[in-house]
Each structure stands twice: as C-alpha cells, then as structure tokens.
Scaffold this motif. Sequence first.
Motif, PDB file in Angstrom:
ATOM      1  N   ASP A  77       0.861  -1.187   0.000  1.00 31.61           N
ATOM      2  CA  ASP A  77       0.000   0.000   0.000  1.00 31.61           C
ATOM      3  C   ASP A  77       0.895   1.234   0.000  1.00 31.61           C
ATOM      4  N   PRO A  80       1.423   4.855   2.647  1.00 31.84           N
ATOM      5  CA  PRO A  80       2.163   5.136   3.886  1.00 31.84           C
ATOM      6  C   PRO A  80       3.641   5.446   3.664  1.00 31.84           C
ATOM      7  N   ARG A 212       0.518  -1.807  11.113  1.00 30.22           N
ATOM      8  CA  ARG A 212      -0.436  -1.923  10.009  1.00 30.22           C
ATOM      9  C   ARG A 212      -0.959  -3.350   9.862  1.00 30.22           C
ATOM     10  N   VAL A 241       1.118   5.119  12.182  1.00 24.79           N
ATOM     11  CA  VAL A 241       0.680   4.726  10.844  1.00 24.79           C
ATOM     12  C   VAL A 241      -0.040   3.378  10.907  1.00 24.79           C
ATOM     13  N   GLY A 243      -3.002   0.548   8.794  1.00 25.24           N
ATOM     14  CA  GLY A 243      -3.362   0.061   7.479  1.00 25.24           C
ATOM     15  C   GLY A 243      -4.504   0.854   6.878  1.00 25.24           C
ATOM     16  N   ALA A 244      -4.720   0.686   5.578  1.00 18.13           N
ATOM     17  CA  ALA A 244      -5.720   1.482   4.860  1.00 18.13           C
ATOM     18  C   ALA A 244      -7.131   1.267   5.389  1.00 18.13           C
ATOM     19  N   THR A 247      -8.585   2.237  11.663  1.00 12.21           N
ATOM     20  CA  THR A 247      -8.810   3.571  12.206  1.00 12.21           C
ATOM     21  C   THR A 247      -8.667   3.563  13.722  1.00 12.21           C
ATOM     22  N   ARG A 262      -4.092  10.274   4.566  1.00  6.62           N
ATOM     23  CA  ARG A 262      -4.629   8.952   4.883  1.00  6.62           C
ATOM     24  C   ARG A 262      -3.568   8.062   5.516  1.00  6.62           C
ATOM     25  N   SER A 263      -3.964   7.295   6.487  1.00  9.35           N
ATOM     26  CA  SER A 263      -3.172   6.290   7.208  1.00  9.35           C
ATOM     27  C   SER A 263      -2.341   6.871   8.341  1.00  9.35           C
TER      28      SER A 263
END
Length: 284
Positions: A77, A80, A212, A241, A243-244, A247, A262-263
């Motif tokens: 991904d 990050p 993550r 940080v 994972g996608a 949260t 994001r992330s």
Amino acid sequence: MNSDFDVLRQLLNRRSGLSLDAEKAYLAESRLQPLVQQLGLTGLGGLVKMLLSGAHEDLEREVVEAMTTNETFFFRDRVPFDNFRKVILPHLLEARRESRQIRIWCAACSSGQEPYSLSMLLDEEAHRLAGWSIEILATDLSRAVVNAARQGVYSQFEVQRGLPIAQLLRYFRQDGERWRINEHLRSRIRFTEFNLLSSYAALGRFDVIFCRNVLIYFDVPNKKDVLERMAGALAPDGFFVMGAAETVVGLTDMMVPHPLHRSINIHRTAAFPAARPSLTLVAS
C-alpha cells in the motif's frame, strides 16, 4: 469440536490478542494440521489435551505462531511510504534538528519487508541525514518470522511483490535462487520477538510507529489496550501509521486521524500543529 475450538480461541486471545469467531473453526483446522501431524496426534482434540496438561512449555507459542497471519510485501500500500517520505520525514528533520535522532518502530513486522522498505527510503534520503542517528526497531510475535526477517533473504516471488526493479538491483544481491539484502540496510534495523500485549516500558519512546494490518485481527478490548499503550510510547509530535482499512476512531481518545493524510494518526494535542501546510512539503 466446539469445546476444543473454544479452548483454542481463548488461548489465542489471551496470548496474542487474536480474535476468532465461531465460523473460523476451519481456519484452526487447516493451520494447526501440520503441528497435529508433527506431534503424531489424530486431531485438534489431542492438541487441546496437550495444551491443557501444561506439560509442554513451548506448545502454546507454536500454536499461536501457526495461527498468526504473516501476509506482507515490499512497499505494501504505497501511500504510507509516500507519506513517510513527503510528510513525516520533513517534519522530523525540522523538529529533531537539535538531537538529530529519529526512532521508528515497525510493530508486527512479519518477515521484514516493511522495515526494509523504510530502510531503503532512508538510504535514498542519505544526503539529508548525514550526522543523524536513525534507529528502526522491528518486532513480531512469531519467533520464526523474526528470525527469517533478520536474515534478509527472500525468494524471487517475494522480491517481485512491490519491489521496483531498480531497488532490487541496488539493494539486493542474488544468492542462488534467492536474494539477500544489502548489509548496510540490514544493520540499521534491530529485529526482536515481541508480543503487543506485553509491557512497552522497556521499548522507550518513538517518533514514528508503523502498526499496520494487525489490529484488524484483535477484538475491541485488545485493540483499545494496544492503541492506548502505543499512544503512550509515541512522541507528542510523533506519527502513528495504520493500514488502509484501519482507524483509531472510536477506539482511543489519545490519537486522531491526520486531517490531510490517509493512514497517518497523531496525538490529539498535536492535531492543529501537525496539520500546518509546512508539514506537507514534498521532499526533494
């Protein structure tokens, strides 16, 4: 079968934080079958009896390791890693200009592709990091994958997953049918076995924590516990940080998502300073 599986579920949750619902009995069957065969048992029932006897000291660890998911690849991904280069590193170079020290923790590092990816990025920014001390701590619950990560040797399939050819040729040398990572990159990382449910006191404080795609396997109480303690291990202006698909929202009040990237998550008290435009400048 159900009672045997319940024992395994409780063991996994207690020892590692992993949470399996009742529909995952098939997963336990398939992942533990090699261990069952190795021990000469006829099924999970025999394995559970051995666990309950308490006479086999390392068996719990072997069961937990067998049930752990170790899916990873280089630059997984890409976002990050782009954020690390363009957002996180510029901020830390400015904020740590007096101490010239940065500490990074890759929690649940699996077979090492994540910390090695970060080490490659840091090497590419070496012209900006002269005189700096950069430490990467890479940990995982599984002794087997930590040992593999420490070796830094990967198959052709593993290096083809996410690793650009230019970086493969620059940072690896071919060793038979496998690829061995550059010693300079490997020496920057300290690999060690670590359980996220254990005490963090000896780890110290970090400027960046990568955690993550592991908490998705935890139940809510363990997610909250780990996030609260990771927030305590993160510097006040540090970066967390995930994972996608993960949260911190609804799980901890100590960290909030970065408003622009994001992330990335940051301490709630650092939300406004960390969102200043100066932190989003693209590195040269």
